[in-house]
Each structure stands twice: as C-alpha cells, then as structure tokens.
Design an enzyme around this catalytic site. Structure first.
Site, PDB file in Angstrom:
ATOM      1  N   ASP A  85     -14.460   2.001   5.490  1.00 16.71           N
ATOM      2  CA  ASP A  85     -15.561   2.552   6.296  1.00 16.71           C
ATOM      3  C   ASP A  85     -16.890   1.849   6.025  1.00 16.71           C
ATOM      4  O   ASP A  85     -17.944   2.493   5.971  1.00 16.71           O
ATOM      5  CB  ASP A  85     -15.672   4.084   6.074  1.00 16.71           C
ATOM      6  CG  ASP A  85     -14.409   4.791   6.515  1.00 16.71           C
ATOM      7  OD1 ASP A  85     -13.876   4.444   7.580  1.00 16.71           O
ATOM      8  OD2 ASP A  85     -13.934   5.682   5.795  1.00 16.71           O
ATOM      9  N   ILE A  87      -6.320   0.396   6.180  1.00 18.03           N
ATOM     10  CA  ILE A  87      -7.237  -0.717   5.994  1.00 18.03           C
ATOM     11  C   ILE A  87      -6.539  -1.966   6.521  1.00 18.03           C
ATOM     12  O   ILE A  87      -5.345  -2.154   6.282  1.00 18.03           O
ATOM     13  CB  ILE A  87      -7.546  -0.905   4.488  1.00 18.03           C
ATOM     14  CG1 ILE A  87      -8.135   0.375   3.907  1.00 18.03           C
ATOM     15  CG2 ILE A  87      -8.486  -2.093   4.268  1.00 18.03           C
ATOM     16  CD1 ILE A  87      -9.389   0.839   4.561  1.00 18.03           C
ATOM     17  N   HIS A 146     -16.057   7.327  12.274  1.00 16.56           N
ATOM     18  CA  HIS A 146     -15.866   8.020  10.995  1.00 16.56           C
ATOM     19  C   HIS A 146     -16.584   9.368  11.046  1.00 16.56           C
ATOM     20  O   HIS A 146     -17.730   9.433  11.499  1.00 16.56           O
ATOM     21  CB  HIS A 146     -16.418   7.163   9.849  1.00 16.56           C
ATOM     22  CG  HIS A 146     -16.195   7.786   8.509  1.00 16.56           C
ATOM     23  ND1 HIS A 146     -14.950   7.866   7.928  1.00 16.56           N
ATOM     24  CD2 HIS A 146     -17.048   8.416   7.658  1.00 16.56           C
ATOM     25  CE1 HIS A 146     -15.039   8.490   6.770  1.00 16.56           C
ATOM     26  NE2 HIS A 146     -16.308   8.829   6.579  1.00 16.56           N
ATOM     27  N   ALA A 205     -13.455  -5.374   6.226  1.00 17.75           N
ATOM     28  CA  ALA A 205     -12.194  -5.113   5.526  1.00 17.75           C
ATOM     29  C   ALA A 205     -12.342  -4.068   4.419  1.00 17.75           C
ATOM     30  O   ALA A 205     -11.411  -3.822   3.663  1.00 17.75           O
ATOM     31  CB  ALA A 205     -11.632  -6.414   4.963  1.00 17.75           C
ATOM     32  N   GLY A 206     -13.506  -3.428   4.328  1.00 11.16           N
ATOM     33  CA  GLY A 206     -13.702  -2.382   3.332  1.00 11.16           C
ATOM     34  C   GLY A 206     -13.295  -1.023   3.867  1.00 11.16           C
ATOM     35  O   GLY A 206     -12.766  -0.900   4.974  1.00 11.16           O
ATOM     36  N   ARG A 229       2.297  -5.177   2.499  1.00 10.32           N
ATOM     37  CA  ARG A 229       1.142  -4.904   3.372  1.00 10.32           C
ATOM     38  C   ARG A 229       0.786  -6.152   4.180  1.00 10.32           C
ATOM     39  O   ARG A 229       0.447  -6.068   5.359  1.00 10.32           O
ATOM     40  CB  ARG A 229      -0.050  -4.464   2.515  1.00 10.32           C
ATOM     41  CG  ARG A 229      -1.359  -4.384   3.264  1.00 10.32           C
ATOM     42  CD  ARG A 229      -2.465  -3.844   2.398  1.00 10.32           C
ATOM     43  NE  ARG A 229      -2.388  -2.402   2.259  1.00 10.32           N
ATOM     44  CZ  ARG A 229      -2.902  -1.545   3.157  1.00 10.32           C
ATOM     45  NH1 ARG A 229      -3.515  -1.982   4.228  1.00 10.32           N
ATOM     46  NH2 ARG A 229      -2.805  -0.251   2.969  1.00 10.32           N
TER      47      ARG A 229
HETATM   48  C1  GRF Z   1     -11.591  11.474  13.603  1.00  9.51           C
HETATM   49  O1  GRF Z   1     -12.547  12.396  13.126  1.00  9.51           O
HETATM   50  C2  GRF Z   1     -11.746  10.123  12.946  1.00  9.51           C
HETATM   51  O2  GRF Z   1     -13.050   9.748  12.728  1.00  9.51           O
HETATM   52  C3  GRF Z   1     -11.054  10.385  11.644  1.00  9.51           C
HETATM   53  O3  GRF Z   1      -9.915  11.122  11.989  1.00  9.51           O
HETATM   54  C4  GRF Z   1     -10.189  11.839  13.172  1.00  9.51           C
HETATM   55  C5  GRF Z   1      -9.160  11.417  14.183  1.00  9.51           C
HETATM   56  O4  GRF Z   1      -9.021  12.380  15.156  1.00  9.51           O
HETATM   57  N1  GRF Z   1     -10.785   9.164  10.941  1.00  9.51           N
HETATM   58  P1  GRF Z   1      -8.142  12.109  16.454  1.00  9.51           P
HETATM   59  O5  GRF Z   1      -6.829  11.493  16.017  1.00  9.51           O
HETATM   60  O6  GRF Z   1      -8.926  11.221  17.371  1.00  9.51           O
HETATM   61  O7  GRF Z   1      -7.946  13.482  17.040  1.00  9.51           O
END
Ligand code: GRF
Length: 199
Positions: free
Chosen positions: A144, A91, A108, A141-142, A64
């Site tokens: 969300d 991450i 998110h 770095a967590g 990683r």
């Molecule tokens: C979004 O809802 C984002 O927040 C989540 O995955 C989705 C990605 O959608 N992590 P896209 O690839 O932009 O269509």
C-alpha cells in the site's frame, strides 16, 4: 482507456465500476477481470456482466515468481492502459508494475500512509483514530505504498465494529474509485495520462 481489474474477494468496488460503465458515467473499457483464486464473487459478478474473466491461481504455482510471471503475461495479453487492484490481496513484483508503465492503481480502506496492509480498518479502530477513510493511489511493489491520487475521510463512530466502519468506507471508496478512473480516462483521452512521481 482499457483497464484490467484484479480482485480477490466480493468485488463491490468492481461492481461500482461495472455499473458506472454501463450507465455511461464512466468512459473506460473493462478488457478483463482477473482473480488470484477460484470461486470469488468478483469473478461471478463479472461473468454475469458478460465480461472476460481469468484466474491465475496463486496456489497452483510452485513459487511466487512463477505466479507473478504468469499473471503479468495474462494481464499484458489484454494490453491495458491501467491495471486496477480492486481488493486484490497480493503483492506484485516490480516487473509486473514495470510491464504496465507503472500504471497500477490500488484502493485502500484507510488514509495512507496510516494503516497499510490487509487490516487497515481493524488497525484504525484498534489505534483509536476518530477519522479514517480511503485512498486511491498508484501502487508500487510495497504494501500500500506509492503516489497518492485521491483520498476521502470517514468519521469513526464510538460504536463502530470493523464491519460497520468498513461498509461506510466502501461506500466512499467506490465513489472515489469511479471518480478517479473517470479523471484518468479524460487524461488518457487527452494524451496526458502520466504516473505522478512520489514525494
Ligand atoms: C476494499 O475496501 C479494498 O480497499 C480492500 O478490500 C475491500 C475490497 O472490497 N482492500 P470489494 O471486494 O471491492 O467488495
């Protein structure tokens, strides 16, 4: 304001950003779009839009840390003011975030700090909440975590599946991402763009 956008999937949020830039609604320069794997629709959309693209394939690196270092170098080469994780399902290290002065934006599909992680929509339905939504935040770095910039609520309907709810959230999420980038670009233009402190 120069941005690099990172995607792992379909890139519909990215498409909203591309469309807003094209229409003149959003005044940012998309320096490049990158992915952590081959064959994403997000990269295909970007190629179609004539944007510069790259892949730093997570599975091509023995560790990683090596993947993270390669991603950091690749993104840094575009000298972005802000890096946007738009459905980027990895991450990154504190070193990655430090390289960009903490200016790593994430979206998110839940009202953080509730339901972080890869299944924010599924987890919200499983818990039985009646209201969920989406969050745009400075990522650390967590998983969300990091200072919240903007949130908007979305009502959960009784008959919602993960798919129907996520689609309604994404409609709001796209608008919120474009609006937030627009506000950040205005701050950048004015020389006042700062990463807020948590807490
Ligand atoms: C979004 O809802 C984002 O927040 C989540 O995955 C989705 C990605 O959608 N992590 P896209 O690839 O932009 O269509």
């Amino acid at each position: 304001m120069r941005i690099v956008v990172l995607v792992s999937g379909t890139g519909s949020n990215l498409q909203a950003v591309i469309d807003a830039v094209k229409s003149g609604e959003l005044d940012v320069e998309i320096a490049a779009v990158g992915a952590d794997r081959e064959g994403t629709y997000g990269i295909e959309r970007s190629d179609e839009a004539g944007l510069e693209t790259f892949v730093v394939n997570f599975n091509s690196f023995p560790t990683r840390a090596e993947w993270d270092a390669a991603l950091t170098a690749k993104v840094a080469a575009y000298a972005p003011d802000v890096v946007v994780s738009s459905g980027f399902m990895r991450i990154v290290s504190p070193q990655f975030i430090d390289t960009f002065g903490g200016r790593y934006l994430n979206t998110h599909p839940a009202l953080l700090p509730s339901f972080p992680g890869a299944h924010g929509v599924r987890d919200a339905i499983a818990y039985g909440v009646k209201v969920t939504g989406c969050t745009v935040h400075w990522a650390d770095a967590g998983v969300d975590t990091g200072p919240i910039i903007a949130q908007e609520a979305v009502t959960v309907e009784d008959n919602d599946s993960e798919e129907t709810l996520h689609e309604r959230i994404k409609v709001v999420e796209r608008r919120l991402l474009v609006k937030t980038l627009s506000e950040l670009a205005a701050s950048h233009e004015a020389g006042t763009l700062r990463v807020p402190q948590a807490g």
